[in-house]
Design an enzyme around this catalytic site. Structure first.
Site, mmCIF file in Angstrom:
data_model
loop_
_atom_site.group_PDB
_atom_site.id
_atom_site.type_symbol
_atom_site.label_atom_id
_atom_site.label_comp_id
_atom_site.label_asym_id
_atom_site.label_seq_id
_atom_site.Cartn_x
_atom_site.Cartn_y
_atom_site.Cartn_z
ATOM 1 N N GLY B 19 0.847 -1.194 0.000
ATOM 2 C CA GLY B 19 0.000 0.000 0.000
ATOM 3 C C GLY B 19 0.880 1.239 0.000
ATOM 4 N N ALA B 21 2.241 2.899 2.380
ATOM 5 C CA ALA B 21 3.409 2.823 3.265
ATOM 6 C C ALA B 21 4.469 1.883 2.683
ATOM 7 C CB ALA B 21 2.984 2.361 4.658
ATOM 8 N N PHE B 121 -11.225 19.935 5.696
ATOM 9 C CA PHE B 121 -11.569 18.592 6.151
ATOM 10 C C PHE B 121 -11.951 18.673 7.621
ATOM 11 C CE2 PHE B 121 -10.893 14.035 5.015
ATOM 12 C CZ PHE B 121 -11.209 14.144 3.687
ATOM 13 N N GLN B 245 -11.852 4.379 14.642
ATOM 14 C CA GLN B 245 -12.647 5.522 14.205
ATOM 15 C C GLN B 245 -13.847 5.038 13.406
ATOM 16 O OE1 GLN B 245 -11.488 8.509 10.916
ATOM 17 N NE2 GLN B 245 -11.193 9.561 12.858
ATOM 18 N N HIS B 247 -16.667 6.065 10.851
ATOM 19 C CA HIS B 247 -16.954 7.115 9.877
ATOM 20 C C HIS B 247 -18.455 7.345 9.848
ATOM 21 C CE1 HIS B 247 -16.941 9.561 6.313
ATOM 22 N NE2 HIS B 247 -15.627 9.554 6.313
ATOM 23 N N LEU B 257 -17.685 3.757 1.673
ATOM 24 C CA LEU B 257 -17.503 5.111 2.177
ATOM 25 C C LEU B 257 -18.013 6.172 1.201
ATOM 26 C CD1 LEU B 257 -15.994 6.932 4.336
ATOM 27 C CD2 LEU B 257 -14.211 7.068 2.623
ATOM 28 N N GLU B 260 -15.846 12.286 3.276
ATOM 29 C CA GLU B 260 -16.072 13.552 3.942
ATOM 30 C C GLU B 260 -15.935 14.739 2.988
ATOM 31 O OE1 GLU B 260 -13.967 13.639 7.587
ATOM 32 O OE2 GLU B 260 -13.675 15.799 7.451
ATOM 33 N N ARG B 302 -15.246 13.639 13.201
ATOM 34 C CA ARG B 302 -15.975 12.429 12.820
ATOM 35 C C ARG B 302 -16.668 11.761 13.993
ATOM 36 N NH1 ARG B 302 -11.821 9.879 8.409
ATOM 37 N NH2 ARG B 302 -12.274 11.526 6.937
ATOM 38 N N HIS B 370 -13.991 2.380 10.333
ATOM 39 C CA HIS B 370 -13.269 3.001 9.232
ATOM 40 C C HIS B 370 -11.753 2.932 9.368
ATOM 41 C CE1 HIS B 370 -12.514 5.671 5.933
ATOM 42 N NE2 HIS B 370 -12.088 6.653 6.692
ATOM 43 N N ARG B 411 -8.027 9.832 14.950
ATOM 44 C CA ARG B 411 -7.321 10.329 13.780
ATOM 45 C C ARG B 411 -8.094 11.466 13.123
ATOM 46 N NH1 ARG B 411 -7.636 8.575 7.715
ATOM 47 N NH2 ARG B 411 -9.797 8.312 8.259
HETATM 48 C C1 FAD Z 1 -12.580 4.006 2.248
HETATM 49 C C2 FAD Z 1 -11.408 4.673 2.885
HETATM 50 C C3 FAD Z 1 -11.110 6.000 2.600
HETATM 51 C C4 FAD Z 1 -10.007 6.620 3.179
HETATM 52 N N1 FAD Z 1 -9.748 7.921 2.874
HETATM 53 C C5 FAD Z 1 -8.659 8.520 3.398
HETATM 54 C C6 FAD Z 1 -8.327 9.867 3.073
HETATM 55 O O1 FAD Z 1 -9.016 10.508 2.295
HETATM 56 N N2 FAD Z 1 -7.219 10.407 3.620
HETATM 57 C C7 FAD Z 1 -6.408 9.709 4.470
HETATM 58 O O2 FAD Z 1 -5.397 10.241 4.923
HETATM 59 N N3 FAD Z 1 -6.692 8.427 4.784
HETATM 60 C C8 FAD Z 1 -7.799 7.819 4.278
HETATM 61 N N4 FAD Z 1 -8.084 6.524 4.629
HETATM 62 C C9 FAD Z 1 -7.128 5.767 5.424
HETATM 63 C C10 FAD Z 1 -5.942 5.390 4.555
HETATM 64 O O3 FAD Z 1 -6.390 5.062 3.251
HETATM 65 C C11 FAD Z 1 -5.202 4.190 5.094
HETATM 66 O O4 FAD Z 1 -4.911 4.381 6.432
HETATM 67 C C12 FAD Z 1 -3.897 3.976 4.341
HETATM 68 O O5 FAD Z 1 -4.140 3.898 2.962
HETATM 69 C C13 FAD Z 1 -3.210 2.735 4.803
HETATM 70 O O6 FAD Z 1 -2.094 2.496 3.997
HETATM 71 P P1 FAD Z 1 -1.124 1.287 4.351
HETATM 72 O O7 FAD Z 1 -0.055 1.313 3.331
HETATM 73 O O8 FAD Z 1 -0.751 1.353 5.771
HETATM 74 O O9 FAD Z 1 -2.023 -0.026 4.195
HETATM 75 P P2 FAD Z 1 -2.860 -0.682 2.952
HETATM 76 O O10 FAD Z 1 -3.051 0.233 1.824
HETATM 77 O O11 FAD Z 1 -4.038 -1.274 3.601
HETATM 78 O O12 FAD Z 1 -1.885 -1.786 2.452
HETATM 79 C C14 FAD Z 1 -1.626 -2.961 3.189
HETATM 80 C C15 FAD Z 1 -0.757 -3.836 2.349
HETATM 81 O O13 FAD Z 1 -0.315 -4.919 3.128
HETATM 82 C C16 FAD Z 1 -0.462 -6.117 2.423
HETATM 83 N N5 FAD Z 1 -0.648 -7.199 3.374
HETATM 84 C C17 FAD Z 1 -1.482 -7.241 4.430
HETATM 85 N N6 FAD Z 1 -1.377 -8.425 5.058
HETATM 86 C C18 FAD Z 1 -0.448 -9.134 4.390
HETATM 87 C C19 FAD Z 1 0.097 -10.431 4.530
HETATM 88 N N7 FAD Z 1 -0.302 -11.249 5.502
HETATM 89 N N8 FAD Z 1 1.011 -10.842 3.642
HETATM 90 C C20 FAD Z 1 1.412 -10.039 2.627
HETATM 91 N N9 FAD Z 1 0.939 -8.809 2.453
HETATM 92 C C21 FAD Z 1 0.024 -8.365 3.321
HETATM 93 C C22 FAD Z 1 -1.649 -5.882 1.527
HETATM 94 O O14 FAD Z 1 -1.602 -6.744 0.416
HETATM 95 C C23 FAD Z 1 -1.445 -4.438 1.139
HETATM 96 O O15 FAD Z 1 -0.565 -4.367 0.039
HETATM 97 C C24 FAD Z 1 -9.197 5.908 4.072
HETATM 98 C C25 FAD Z 1 -9.501 4.581 4.375
HETATM 99 C C26 FAD Z 1 -10.607 3.976 3.813
HETATM 100 C C27 FAD Z 1 -10.937 2.586 4.200
#
Ligand code: FAD
Ligand code: SF4
Ligand code: FES
Lengths: 270, 589
Positions: B19, B21, B121, B245, B247, B257, B260, B302, B370, B411
């Protein structure tokens, strides 16, 4: 009152095995999606049924399948409309099947890579140059296990840290020149729909070319010349396209890959 | 079932998660010269980051905004559980990261003079949310993913499920101390049907949150907290698990979703009688429709909006539907053109998944789980900390799976994407450097292999066993959390939840994985995810029960006040799976 059901026939395939068809009677509601039907089969009839899904809202691009011969996203395709015809589900055409409805995107990703789908700036290193330098990738001092010192100077002044790059400007009109091509979710429905891909699997294909176009049309990008030798001068990039237009019709996200292909061909022919 | 084969892969840094990160970490680690193994259970562009709609927060001085205000807003929302040092670091780095993305080609929406545009926001005192229409996450994820294709140092392992952290020793029985140094991870290649050991001196967990545990959730099916439970099983504590959190505007049933940003653009919330009910629950005075004001009415925080829903529901002001009670989001006054241009995704989602055209009709909405603030304890460089606050050698965490002290008890929307970027970059660079600095040689391959097999065995053995299909268990976990661990909590309900989840854990131990295929066994993969979700559900309920106060997202009807001293909850697991929750003071680490 008994739940209404719909007949769902799924083309299944074990790795390396022959395809076979199985039929299920599946309960559905007015709002059920094709993905909901797959879930119902997996839960109630056969836990080994294999298909991809994740977001259930048409944004992740995982759930492409062939529904009665047309490539669709299972999560955003309503089931009720098929109540009379029944539903025939098969893996997306033109791609290697891994198991049941799961096909491999690996070939697409390597085609995508071949169009250099990243921003090439003036300094213009081509493939394999690593990332664009960012002030942010160097964290505070090393060695110590404590968090770095707070950046109180920049915080107090309320301005960006000195030496920090400013964003490039891009007018809303410049953005809209390529914005439509950025909507691609890599679902590969366009490949399944394309008559050329069926005959010529090496064809780089609709989505990868649309994404190449996205970068070439971006006012911040200066990579058109680096992309051109591959796009315009190799056999399997833009030239196999016969302007059938099936890709654009199949695209669930409003991308118009046929236009990208047509415009490249026209420009190349002068 | 396949043989006993184990494929061995080596890298300098292994990143679990593709993702925001994980991809940002991969770019940073590769920029520092490290060979990266990027492992993800889905193709990176399918990661749940793709669903983020609203945008990412970063100060733009040109608009009169300041770092102090971003810091103050974030601390206020964090309600005593945010760490000023962490907040300051993220706030300060945020604009750099957003500009870095711009340089990678992110199609940020623009002002007429060509600068990245910002929108207001909820909870932010100043407009500072950078956005790309209402598909910010989609653009961010695809931009980063395509950038990683450029680097020959990044090797992807798509559709590989990681199962455990590889530590040299099992976690010492019954202690809270972490196990030995991290030497990699073990997992399973779904397409080839093969167990894999990735050996690396540093591991970055970027596996996302666990909000899919709730039944009504805005999160995708893959958001199952796998990284958190891997850390837990390695003897590490999880912080503030009870802080989820909610939503205020998910679609009924699906939980999809409605961002917002729809309210940021001027959308208003109406009760069943068509009244702006928020004014009656402390969010007034009423603003003009179409003229949103930061911090008031629809742009209140929120949790305040979700709480107002709960109260309106209790007061009989919501409308009943087959998918539970709802209120309405009114976007009609915005007009079809604004909807098309600024909120295209909202328009599409409402039409397709709620069957309404927002230019002419009201969108039914209700609260949905959320975002999970809690997670693996890490500092602002992404270095994971054990229960004593010491750095765990070789282990990093970034993104929603980590708890770095940014979001605290709640958050602010649009702070999490920047957290994923800032921490991803820090962890990627830090991990590359830690690998380069490593002084001790890695353990012998024979030892690592033996340990890997030991860790994999119980997971692989799930196939072809058990009696009860897991789908029902998964559904019940969601129902229990929706009922007892959402907007308001109280002791009696939480105790019921704990009992119910304990029963579900017993059933899960005997869950049936009927599919025995080695290749693409999704029946098995979903059972693995359910183990993670249920563990986190139990931890969250236990921590919620132990936290006898109301703070941020955790509102107890039976303890309506905040305790004088804010404390973090820390949940650890004994080798037999028993969870223990204790509390620790908020320090700056
Ligand atoms: C609908 C929605 C809207 C949002 N809108 C906003 C916004 O407008 N602004 C904002 O700041 N935040 C928003 N958020 C929150 C934000 O999107 C997330 O917190 C953020 O994208 C998380 O990124 P990440 O890289 O940590 O995880 P993710 O994008 O969830 O990625 C996780 C990764 O880990 C991998 N993974 C997980 N478990 C395993 C495993 N066992 N083995 C191998 N790989 C694994 C997955 O395949 C994936 O690639 C929103 C969240 C949602 C649900
Ligand atoms: S162009 Fe359209 S159909 Fe093709 S992969 Fe992209 S979103 Fe899918
Ligand atoms: S499940 Fe994500 S597009 Fe269908």
């Amino acid at each position: 009152m008994p739940e209404p059901t719909i007949e769902v026939t799924v083309t299944r395939q074990e790795p390396g095995g022959p395809p076979r068809e199985e039929t299920f009677e599946v309960p559905y509601g007015e709002r059920s999606s094709v993905l909901d039907l797959l879930d119902a089969i997996k839960e109630r009839e056969d836990p080994s049924l294999t298909y991809r899904w994740s977001c259930r809202s048409g944004v992740c691009g995982s759930c492409g399948v062939s529904v009665n011969g047309s490539p669709r996203l299972a999560c955003e395709t309503g089931a009720a409309g098929y109540r009379a015809s029944g539903i025939r589900l098969a893996p997306l055409a033109g791609v290697a099947v891994e198991r049941d409805l799961v096909t491999s995107p690996a070939d697409f990703v390597s085609k995508l890579r071949s169009v250099l789908p990243w921003l090439i700036d003036d300094a213009g290193a081509g493939a394999g140059a690593g990332e664009v330098a960012a002030g942010s990738s160097a964290p505070a001092p090393l060695g110590s296990m404590e968090p770095g010192p707070p950046a109180s100077d920049s915080l107090a002044s309320g301005t960006l840290a000195s030496g920090q790059a400013a964003p490039t400007t891009q007018s809303p009109a410049e953005l809209s020149a390529f914005a439509d091509f950025t909507a691609c979710v890599n679902c590969l429905l366009c490949y399944a729909a394309c008559p050329v891909v069926k005959e010529m699997p090496e064809f780089v294909g609709p989505a990868a070319i649309a994404i190449a176009r996205r970068w070439d049309l971006d006012s911040r990008d200066h990579g058109a010349q680096q992309r051109a030798p591959f796009l315009l001068e190799t056999e399997f990039a833009i030239w196999p396209c016969i302007q059938d237009g099936s890709c654009t019709i199949a695209c669930p996200k409003g991308v118009d890959p046929a236009r990208a292909l047509r415009d490249y061909q026209r420009e190349a022919m002068g | 079932m396949a043989d006993n084969s184990l494929r061995i892969e080596r890298a300098d840094v292994v990143i679990v998660g593709g993702g925001a990160a994980g991809l940002r970490a991969a770019l940073a680690a590769a920029a520092a010269g490290a060979r990266v193994a990027l492992v993800s259970k889905v193709y990176p562009m399918r990661s749940h980051t793709v669903a983020a709609e609203g945008g990412a927060a970063g100060v733009q001085p040109a608009t009169g905004d300041t770092f102090e205000q971003h810091l103050a807003d974030t601390l206020r929302s964090g309600a005593g559980l945010s760490h000023p040092v962490a907040v300051e670091e993220v706030v300060r780095r945020a604009p750099e990261e957003l500009i870095h993305l711009e340089r990678l080609g992110m199609p940020w929406s623009r002002t007429p003079d060509g600068l990245p545009a910002v929108r207001p926001f909820g909870g932010m005192s100043h407009p500072r949310t950078w956005y790309a229409a209402d598909k910010t996450g989609h653009h961010l994820l695809h931009t980063l993913f395509q950038a990683t294709l450029r680097s020959p140092l990044i090797r992807r392992y798509d559709e590989h499920v990681v199962l455990e952290l590889l530590t040299t020793e099992p976690s010492p029985a019954g202690t809270r101390a972490a196990a030995g140094a991290v030497e990699g991870v073990v997992g399973y290649d779904q397409a080839r049907g093969e167990a894999v050991l990735w050996q690396a001196s540093t591991v970055i967990l970027a596996t996302g949150g666990y909000a899919r545990a709730w039944g009504t959730s805005t999160n995708a099916g893959i958001v199952t907290g796998d990284g958190l439970t891997m850390a837990l099983r390695a003897g590490l504590p999880l912080r503030d698990l009870e802080m989820v959190q909610v939503h205020p505007t998910g679609l009924p049933g699906s939980g999809i979703l409605i961002t917002e940003a729809a309210r940021g653009e001027g959308g208003v919330l109406l009760d069943a009688a068509g009244e702006r009910y928020l004014a009656d629950y402390g969010l007034g005075p009423v603003t003009e429709p179409g003229s949103p004001e930061a911090g008031r009415m629809e742009l209140g925080r929120r949790d305040a909006l979700s709480q107002a829903f709960w109260q309106a529901d209790r007061d009989g002001r919501t409308a009943a539907t087959a998918d539970g009670s709802v209120v309405y989001l009114d976007l009609r006054h915005l007009g079809d053109e604004v909807l098309r241009e600024r909120l295209p995704l909202v328009r599409e989602l409402a039409r397709r998944f709620a069957g309404v055209d927002p230019a002419r009709e009201l969108i039914p909405v209700r609260p949905a789980a959320h975002y999970t603030m809690g997670g693996i304890v890490a500092d602002v460089r992404g270095q994971v900390r054990d229960a004593d606050g010491a750095v765990v050698a070789g282990l990093f965490a970034a993104g929603e799976c980590a708890s770095i002290g940014l979001h605290g008890a709640n958050r602010l929307g649009s702070n999490s994407l920047v957290e994923a970027l800032v921490l991803g970059a820090a962890a990627g660079t830090g991990a590359a450097q830690a690998t380069a600095r490593r002084a001790t040689p890695p353990p012998s391959p024979a030892l690592l292999e033996a340990r890997a097999r030991e860790l994999l065995a119980p997971w692989l053995a799930l196939r072809g066993r058990g009696t009860e299909p897991p789908a029902a268990i998964r559904r019940e976990v969601g129902q229990v959390l929706d009922r007892h661990l959402l907007i308001f909590r109280e002791a009696a309900g939480l105790q019921q939840a704990a009992t119910a989840l304990a029963g579900l854990a017993v059933r899960l131990a005997d869950a049936r994985v009927a599919d025995t295929s080695a290749v693409w066994n999704t029946d098995w993969a979903e059972a693995v995810e359910l183990h993670s979700l249920l563990t986190l559900a139990r931890g969250a309920v236990q921590a919620a029960l132990a936290r006898e106060e109301s703070r941020g997202a955790h509102q107890r009807l039976d303890f309506p006040e905040a305790a004088a001293v804010p404390r973090h909850s820390l949940t650890t697991a004994a080798p037999d799976g028993t969870l223990t929750t204790c509390f620790a003071e908020v320090t700056d680490a």
